[in-house]
Design a protein around this motif. Sequence first.
Motif, PDB file in Angstrom:
ATOM      1  N   ILE A 199      44.660  41.328  39.811  1.00 52.15           N
ATOM      2  CA  ILE A 199      44.510  40.128  40.517  1.00 52.15           C
ATOM      3  C   ILE A 199      43.132  39.535  40.011  1.00 52.15           C
ATOM      4  N   GLY A 200      42.179  40.399  39.807  1.00 53.26           N
ATOM      5  CA  GLY A 200      40.979  39.948  39.145  1.00 53.26           C
ATOM      6  C   GLY A 200      41.328  39.175  37.810  1.00 53.26           C
ATOM      7  N   THR A 254      43.643  32.282  35.470  1.00 58.13           N
ATOM      8  CA  THR A 254      43.884  31.156  36.219  1.00 58.13           C
ATOM      9  C   THR A 254      42.787  29.922  36.199  1.00 58.13           C
ATOM     10  N   ILE A 255      41.738  30.610  36.618  1.00 59.33           N
ATOM     11  CA  ILE A 255      40.260  29.656  36.804  1.00 59.33           C
ATOM     12  C   ILE A 255      40.149  29.025  35.273  1.00 59.33           C
ATOM     13  N   GLY A 298      44.046  38.041  36.692  1.00 61.27           N
ATOM     14  CA  GLY A 298      44.855  36.746  36.883  1.00 61.27           C
ATOM     15  C   GLY A 298      43.915  35.694  37.383  1.00 61.27           C
ATOM     16  N   ALA A 299      43.020  36.099  38.198  1.00 62.77           N
ATOM     17  CA  ALA A 299      42.115  35.021  38.686  1.00 62.77           C
ATOM     18  C   ALA A 299      41.362  34.372  37.579  1.00 62.77           C
TER      19      ALA A 299
END
Lengths: 628, 517, 102, 478
Positions: A614-615, A621-622, A617-618
Amino acid sequence: MTDLLWLIPFMPIAGFTVLVLAGSRLPRSVTGTIGTGTVGLSAVVSMLLAAGFGVKGDGYVVTQTLWQWLSVGDFSPRFSLYLDALSLVMVLVITCVGFLIHLYSIGFMKNEEGYSRFFAYMNLFVGSMLVLVLADNLVSLYLGWEGVGLCSYLLIGFWYRDSANGYAARKAFVITRVGDTALAVGLFLLFTNLGTLQIQELMQRAQAEWPAGSKIAVIAAALLLAGAIGKSAQLPLQTWLPDAMAGPTPVSALIHAATMVTAGVYLIARTHVLFTLAPPVQSAIAIIGAATLLLAGLSAFVQRDIKRVLAYSTISQIGYMFLALGVGAWSAALFHFMTHAFFKALLFLGAGAVILAMDHEHDIFKMGGLRSRMPVTFWTFLIGVASLSALPFVTSGFYSKDLILKLAWSSERGSVWLWAAGVAGAFITSLYAFRLLFVVFFGDRLTRAKSDPGISMTAPLVVLAALSVAAGLAALPEPASGRQAIQQFLSGVLPAAHIRDERTPELFLLLIASCASIGGMLAAWLLYVLFPRYAEGLVQTRAGRSVHRLLFTGWGFDRIYDRLFAGPFLWLTRINRDDFIDLVYEGAAWYSGVFHHLLGLTQTGKVRWYAFGIGLGAIITIGIAVFL
Amino acid sequence: MTVEWLILIPLIGGVLAWIGGRRSSLLPRLISVASLGAGLAMTASLWNASPPVAGRTAGQAWIAEFNTSWIPQLGIGFHLGLDGLSLLLVLLTFFLGIVGVLCSWNEIKERTGFFHLNLMLVLTGIVGVFLSLDLFLFYFFWELMLVPMYFLISIWGHEKRAYASVKFFIFTQLSGILMLLGILGLYFIHGRSTGIYTFDYTQLLGTRLTPGQSLWLMLGFAAAFAVKLPAVPFHSWLPDAHSEAPTAGSLILAGLLLKTGAYGFIRFLVPLFPDAVESVRLIGMVLSAAGILYGAALAFSQEDLKRLIAYTSISHMGFVMLGIFAWNELSLQGAVIQMVCHGFSTGALFVLAGILQARLHTREMSAMGGLWAVTPRMAGMGLFFGLASLGLPGLGNFIGEFLVLLGSYRVSGLVTAAAATGLIASALYSLRLMQRVFHGPKRDDLTMADIAVRETTILAVMAAVIVVIGLYPGPVLETSKPAVEGLIQKGNPSLTPPGRGPGAVKPGGESSGEMLR
Amino acid sequence: MAPVPIEGVLVLAAVLFTLGFAGVLMRRNIIFILMSIEIMLNAAGLAFVVAGSKWGQPDGQVMFIFILVMAGAEVSVGLALVLRLFHRFRSLDADAAGRMKG
Amino acid sequence: MTTNDFYALSPLLAVGAAALAVMIGISVKRSMTATAGLTVAGLFVSFAMLFPAASIAPRIVTPLLVIDGYALFYMGLVLAGTLTVVLLSLEYLRDRGAHPEEYYILLLLAAFGSMTLVASRHFGSLFLGLEILSVSLYGLIAYVRGNEKGIEAGIKYLVLAAVSAAFLVFGMALVYTATGSLEFSRIGAGATPTDPLFLAGAAMIIVGMGFKLAVVPFHLWTPDVYEGAPAPVTAFIATVSKGAVFALLLRLAGPFHILDHPTLFTVFSVIAVGSIFAGNLLALSQGNIKRILAYSSIAHLGYLLVAFLAGGVKGATAATYYLSAYFVTTLGAFGVISLRSGRDREREYIHDYRGLAWRRPWLAGVFTAMLLSLAGIPLTAGFIGKFYAISAGVGSSLWFQVVSVAIGSAIGLFYYLRVISVMYAQPERHSGGRQAVARAISFGGGMILALLTLGLILLGVWPSPLIGLITRAVSGMN
């Protein structure tokens, strides 16, 4: 009367249909009767129609339209029959010789299984050939053309249990199909450029639209020639014919005499206008013919198998016809076709009788001295050999060959070289023909042989022998024109050859040709009757051996083709059996599997790893959202 | 009674057969044959009732039409139309459907109800494809026929059935979606330029496209059709699917499913994108010729009988594709005939292969040989269909191939000559098949029964059709003629170079003198 | 009272958030993981509060209360689950609950 | 609060009330039947209240919620989904020992959270709804006692959902900082398109929602939770939970101008394409059907995102239709799995399905239909859904994404067919004894499956009524 025209091809085809559908249930006698009778009826009908032509022949045409085959746009061939002097000659020879061969077969095949199948195929063979020669358009002609190819396949492979026969049959079909394909392309070209495939109309248009020697005419003629070469077993597509001996002997007789191989000659004669428009192609025909007649003749000289001798002799004799066609002696080619049909059928049927008497022995050097055991066969065979060798004056072969040689010399397209090749060929012909005769019928009797076969088989021999002699009558000069009868008869269809030089030394040529054939006979007499040892010794020398091998294998064409075409083709198909294109798709599937496993590694089952996902991906994404 | 019943009949028949399968295994067969027979009869009656050829204007040659709204929000209609071309193919579908039921009479012993349901559903989908005049509907049926076909292969197939059926499904599905993209692209472009968002074929015809759009959309359509046809190099699903399917499956695959690809080319691809097709025509023709030769070469080297026959399909369908890309009356009519006849000849060969497999329990040709002595009737049939397959004149396939080549020669002599060598190749594989199976020495332990009356009848009827088409193709050609003429007009005019000859100037005229310039 | 520099507090919140996340990644003990999550949530709460003060609205603080409540609910359910986990696996190691994978 | 506000909120209130009623009911007397009956009744009442609510829609109730046609449509979807899950759970729980009653409270609360989500127009309600949904799910996933997998899944979901929630709220805080509002409509007005703070906040919100939607790269939890959770709960997660979040995403798209921000558009494109490929590839040779469905759901969300990216009414309509079809299909598929579950364990491995078609033809038929619908084959809702989604993509010229859909579908076909072909394979002979244990499907379960299948086919051949409904609902958004 002329309405009966359709019966000529219909009868054998009807016979075929009946035999195929009901053959196995019919008794043999009925089968034989149907098979022979239908061809006989065709012969009768064609003779009736011939009467209409009278002696003159010129310009007289019988046509009959049966039905519209198909009609697409401007392409609308009909099933329609066209009988003129040219096709009449063909039809007569096909039906009459065909009938005799059928008659002979009743006896020849009486102990074979597949009796009705045999007659069915034979009928179809004759029927197809009749369709071929009676066709008024090239598509119908192509129908018959392929039909005879098919029948040759079926009959050569008649004894299907032996794989070698199957191989020979397929070879015949495939090699002739090479020619057929060229012919088909020729048809496409003709139709596309001239807009019709009606033969007569096509010829008119070609003459009107294509200047002589134009490229398109040359291409068209070359394509038709390729077709003719394939069917007529000329160089370089001759290799199937010697192997075609695998079939029963009457089949060989039919292929060589009446049907199949003469189709090429007919095609060229039929479309001769096209060839006159394409001089290079016509010269090629002559050269091919000359080369073929020499090479095949030499090969015939060394064969041991009685039928192979005859097979090579056919190739050689068709070479003569091609030579004639090539020099524009159209009717001479037809004349030779006719005489050849008689004597070659005779020779094959005679050979069949010998083979039967020898219990299917084909090797001539295991025969010998059959003269006394089989007198009828011997005498008729002698007439056949003489005619083949063109012994002067008494044989029909002499007249037809002489006409060809004369025109090869004197025609506009002829030359001394072509003539010389023809004369040399005549010598060789005579040499191998008499070699065959002497070895088989003279000398010591080597094995026990049965005597002459029954009347149903000897009768065709006698009739054919008579025809072999009598056909020479066609060379009688016509009182009105001074030309030979056959030439006159065909003159409405086939133009006379253009003579280059009126002052042809006819007598001289006649003399040389006669000497050649008599010389060949004498040489054979010396080599095979007086001094047989000498011939053997000659073969035993080193040079002799290799020459012998070369000739025996038909100049090694088979090996070259194996190396050049068959081998690579087989190799390629074998290695590509599993289709390399499939590898592309298999590869895609394989890569999917690989990606599956790689992605599967991310599914570790560990919650902290998932949180890390998730991290990550974050961050991505950011990153994209803010910085891209 | 209108055209939608042609779709409903097999559908209902299939469901009834399924239900009937619970009672006995005979019932589904009877129901299937009966309903397919009804469909055949209905189609034939439409054929009879169709107005005379001259009375119909080219381009609007629907013999029967059916149009009703389906999903109005998206401009989707249930639009069916039957013209000569689809009529022939629908006839073929019903006929081969009956053959399929008959030839699996003894082969399929388990779950007959479900088998026949699937069989009938495939046929429903195929008929739907041949009748659809709405692109969405077309895509719907196009995809619909895959599932039951998948079941036919994967349940009743042979050893590698799972692999084969999935491969078949994925190939066709992926290409189908690419076609869907093409359909949607066309839909939106048409909608934006005219304001009418519709999937209706008749309205989408003549949509103005830029060359780039046209090319890409065309490629989307072509993907689906080329896979189904199949064109080299998209063929590799075919041998697996054909050889692993049960007999009826192979029959329907080869006889009908491949035709849907060809039909798509003729009905949709060229009329919708005439310019794009014109620009890739030579590539298409070269691919077709390559397919003819490549398929034949592969067929030649196979050891598995059904695989061999499968590869011959690639070769034969190459002719169809060649005819389509050549796009003139000769070549198109040839393609139509070739489609019909290929359905019969290859279908019959598959039936024979099925019979052999049922008796010998193998498809390896090395286990066969010399069967002529054992089963002469079967061998005779094998010979006949082998000859049909090699394009012997007098049989229907010849008409097809000859017309195709004749037509394509107008476009490219060289490609045509290359394609014509396929005639040699077809002789090679057909005769090899004969040799390996029926000729040659017989194994001593080989005994089996000759084909029975039912089998003989099926094959004899198929043979008769091929002979009739070969000698008198008039009825078939007449039927498809208005449709073909109408379609040709929709193609790019430069696609159809005027033929040399009387026909080009005054249609139908024959001969002679004044044409000689 | 001098206005709180918004950027500075946001950076602080971000640092807290990151620390919390790092804790989730690094601690194996499930209790500590839950605590790290609390830190992350509170970092978000802090950001809300400072944003609210930036705009002079009470909404930020309302959201903070929401966050607190939800965090409480989450932790209570979470601890119940942790108990079950401990009963079953006799461990508080988060990686012990890693049987399902692939 | 006016009467109209009350009417507007009545569906939501009904579900909430039902949850309370169930709670009280349990404290009075533990009765599985009564509890379930109360739950079903509550859901029905709520569903019935949609119609009066529809008559006054659209209406903004407090700054937090908006009751428009769009919200009502999704509420209906959520209610229908929940109802199906309730019915499927009945038998599932009956086999699984003590105290199944609280399960229904959790389920009702989860539905309540989902309904709040689809009606929210404010970050506050978004957060509340999402968390109510999440916290209820923690309980539901680990509900079955003694199920090791369930606990493991529960823990995983708890940790990860909480982390993602943290991302979500932090993102909200950033957006709030940048724009000064918590209402969607005002946020859109206050945002400057290139403000990094806003973009970072939006990205973190995407992370939070991406987790719930289980799209790449936030998908890693999906298979484990799908596998560990009881089958009916899995069905709920796959449909209701994701559907509600997706509905919210669609609602956000307008005011946030997601599709007008090139970078956010890129983010979604990457997520969509990544999901399509990763989901399909991961499922390829998976042996557990629940995991297959998990991976396939990742891919399906990718397809949905393509429709979402298409934007406009067309895209939203397509996505909503797709989602509806996906609801029916997924509920059906998990319905088969949960109805087939044995007392000892769920029948979740592919080999458990070997030869099912010949032993339980109807059940296998239903499952086949569901799988084919997932694969997008005609006659099923999935076909129209996929068609619609692709159509929306093509309409907006999203060629790259649409081609990915095409390729993804082809890959996807492989594993759906794998399951199907196993079902239609010959059953193993000797395993007859073990298979006989599998119990018969109850009448109720059968009815649900029959209805779902019917709906599946109805949506596949006659989609126009639903399309009309959705179009109206979507056009009236906000």
